[in-house]
Design a protein around this motif. Structure first.
Motif, PDB file in Angstrom:
ATOM      1  N   TYR A  12      14.418   9.660  -3.909  1.00 14.83           N
ATOM      2  CA  TYR A  12      14.695   8.509  -4.756  1.00 14.83           C
ATOM      3  C   TYR A  12      15.862   9.405  -6.106  1.00 14.83           C
ATOM      4  O   TYR A  12      15.163  10.327  -6.542  1.00 14.83           O
ATOM      5  N   ILE A  13      16.741   8.906  -6.382  1.00 11.49           N
ATOM      6  CA  ILE A  13      17.283   9.129  -7.664  1.00 11.49           C
ATOM      7  C   ILE A  13      17.318   7.787  -8.568  1.00 11.49           C
ATOM      8  O   ILE A  13      17.520   6.842  -7.988  1.00 11.49           O
ATOM      9  N   GLU A  14      17.463   8.152  -9.792  1.00 10.60           N
ATOM     10  CA  GLU A  14      17.817   7.010 -10.687  1.00 10.60           C
ATOM     11  C   GLU A  14      19.128   6.584 -10.607  1.00 10.60           C
ATOM     12  O   GLU A  14      20.005   7.512 -10.835  1.00 10.60           O
ATOM     13  N   SER A  15      19.399   5.392 -10.571  1.00  8.24           N
ATOM     14  CA  SER A  15      20.880   4.809 -10.386  1.00  8.24           C
ATOM     15  C   SER A  15      20.808   3.321 -10.606  1.00  8.24           C
ATOM     16  O   SER A  15      20.333   2.594 -10.371  1.00  8.24           O
ATOM     17  N   ASN A  16      21.886   2.979 -11.756  1.00  6.47           N
ATOM     18  CA  ASN A  16      22.117   1.547 -12.121  1.00  6.47           C
ATOM     19  C   ASN A  16      20.782   1.348 -12.383  1.00  6.47           C
ATOM     20  O   ASN A  16      20.636  -0.084 -11.782  1.00  6.47           O
ATOM     21  N   SER A  17      19.892   1.243 -13.311  1.00  9.22           N
ATOM     22  CA  SER A  17      18.667   0.565 -13.665  1.00  9.22           C
ATOM     23  C   SER A  17      18.058   0.225 -12.421  1.00  9.22           C
ATOM     24  O   SER A  17      17.376  -0.772 -12.402  1.00  9.22           O
ATOM     25  N   GLY A  18      17.822   1.256 -11.381  1.00  9.47           N
ATOM     26  CA  GLY A  18      17.071   1.120 -10.434  1.00  9.47           C
ATOM     27  C   GLY A  18      16.950   2.511  -9.741  1.00  9.47           C
ATOM     28  O   GLY A  18      17.148   3.595 -10.347  1.00  9.47           O
ATOM     29  N   ASN A  56      10.054  11.838  -5.528  1.00  8.48           N
ATOM     30  CA  ASN A  56       9.588  11.757  -4.122  1.00  8.48           C
ATOM     31  C   ASN A  56       8.280  10.859  -3.952  1.00  8.48           C
ATOM     32  O   ASN A  56       7.183  10.992  -4.629  1.00  8.48           O
ATOM     33  N   VAL A  57       8.470  10.022  -3.043  1.00  5.82           N
ATOM     34  CA  VAL A  57       7.358   9.009  -2.760  1.00  5.82           C
ATOM     35  C   VAL A  57       7.086   9.171  -1.191  1.00  5.82           C
ATOM     36  O   VAL A  57       7.936   8.679  -0.456  1.00  5.82           O
ATOM     37  N   THR A  65      11.696  -0.643  -9.316  1.00 10.68           N
ATOM     38  CA  THR A  65      10.888   0.147  -9.915  1.00 10.68           C
ATOM     39  C   THR A  65      10.239   1.029  -8.910  1.00 10.68           C
ATOM     40  O   THR A  65       9.979   0.875  -7.594  1.00 10.68           O
ATOM     41  N   LEU A  66       9.857   2.402  -9.177  1.00 11.46           N
ATOM     42  CA  LEU A  66       9.035   3.111  -8.343  1.00 11.46           C
ATOM     43  C   LEU A  66       7.794   3.097  -8.090  1.00 11.46           C
ATOM     44  O   LEU A  66       7.106   2.409  -9.033  1.00 11.46           O
ATOM     45  N   PRO A  67       7.113   3.215  -6.844  1.00 14.33           N
ATOM     46  CA  PRO A  67       5.785   2.996  -6.791  1.00 14.33           C
ATOM     47  C   PRO A  67       4.981   3.885  -7.559  1.00 14.33           C
ATOM     48  O   PRO A  67       5.467   5.140  -7.979  1.00 14.33           O
ATOM     49  N   PRO A  68       3.485   3.839  -7.773  1.00 18.15           N
ATOM     50  CA  PRO A  68       2.794   4.535  -8.647  1.00 18.15           C
ATOM     51  C   PRO A  68       2.684   6.030  -8.387  1.00 18.15           C
ATOM     52  O   PRO A  68       2.189   6.693  -9.281  1.00 18.15           O
ATOM     53  N   ASN A  97       0.833  -1.251  -0.063  1.00 17.82           N
ATOM     54  CA  ASN A  97      -0.066   0.049  -0.081  1.00 17.82           C
ATOM     55  C   ASN A  97       0.873   1.328  -0.046  1.00 17.82           C
ATOM     56  O   ASN A  97       0.633   2.154   0.579  1.00 17.82           O
ATOM     57  N   ASN A  98       1.836   1.284  -0.725  1.00 17.54           N
ATOM     58  CA  ASN A  98       2.864   2.354  -1.006  1.00 17.54           C
ATOM     59  C   ASN A  98       3.621   2.814   0.192  1.00 17.54           C
ATOM     60  O   ASN A  98       3.837   4.042   0.716  1.00 17.54           O
TER      61      ASN A  98
END
Length: 194
Positions: free
Chosen positions: A131-137, A125-126, A108-111, A84-85
């Motif tokens: 988060y930042i994008e880093s190494n395919s995650g 921002n979740v 993957t990021l939450p929706p 639930n996020n």
């Protein structure tokens, strides 16, 4: 006589032209400009947890007995449970909602993630976690001071530092500001846990 009358007529027109504003001079510019209104306080930067005074002395810890449809994510030997996020940790047979620690990685990021641009960084921002994008995650990071969000996450707390009031969530300090008449919150510091 005609010359004098003409001279007075021209002078009268010029005087009226200077006295009354014309449309070209009073027309507002159509360019968009972001205005930020901020109460000037002492910006904390990195702050020792010993200097932070919480408005509510003891935070009520809410726990649940079970987490439906949970996904287990391991980080540095600790298990996090995602549902639930929200992230949860297990303690004494119950689950407590927590914010993931710096360095925590997901694929993957939450929706419900929100893009936040500041300087040359793109944050996601979740629920108050950046988060930042880093190494395919995606990796949890501390946001830069000056980053702006338009709403605080659930579970934030009011704190005072040196007599000034801030909002805190996951050791990130925010200050309320106005941008184009809308309420926003600027990251003004990070609490170093001691």
């Amino acid at each position: 006589m005609k010359t004098i009358t003409r001279t007075y007529a021209v002078l009268s027109v010029l005087l009226i032209a200077f006295a009354l504003p014309s449309n070209a001079q009073t027309r507002k510019r159509t360019t968009t400009k972001t205005t930020t209104t901020k109460t000037v306080t002492k910006t904390p930067g990195r702050v020792s947890s010993k200097k932070v005074v919480y408005k509510t002395p003891t935070k009520k810890v809410v726990s649940v007995r079970s987490v439906p449809n949970k996904t287990v994510v391991r980080h540095n030997g600790q298990s996090y449970y995602y549902s639930n996020n929200k992230y949860y940790t297990q303690s004494r047979g119950r689950y407590i909602a927590i914010a993931p620690k710096i360095g925590f990685r997901i694929n993957t990021l939450p929706p419900n993630s929100v893009r936040v641009r500041f300087n040359n960084h793109l944050y996601f921002n979740v629920g108050g976690t950046f988060y930042i994008e880093s190494n395919s995650g995606y990796e949890v990071v501390e946001p830069e001071i000056g980053t702006v969000v338009y709403e605080l996450p659930d579970g934030y707390e009011k704190v005072t530092i040196d007599g000034f009031t801030y909002y805190e969530y996951a050791n990130i300090l925010y200050e309320k500001i106005q941008i184009d008449g809308s309420r926003a919150y600027e990251v003004v510091g990070i609490i170093d846990m001691e």
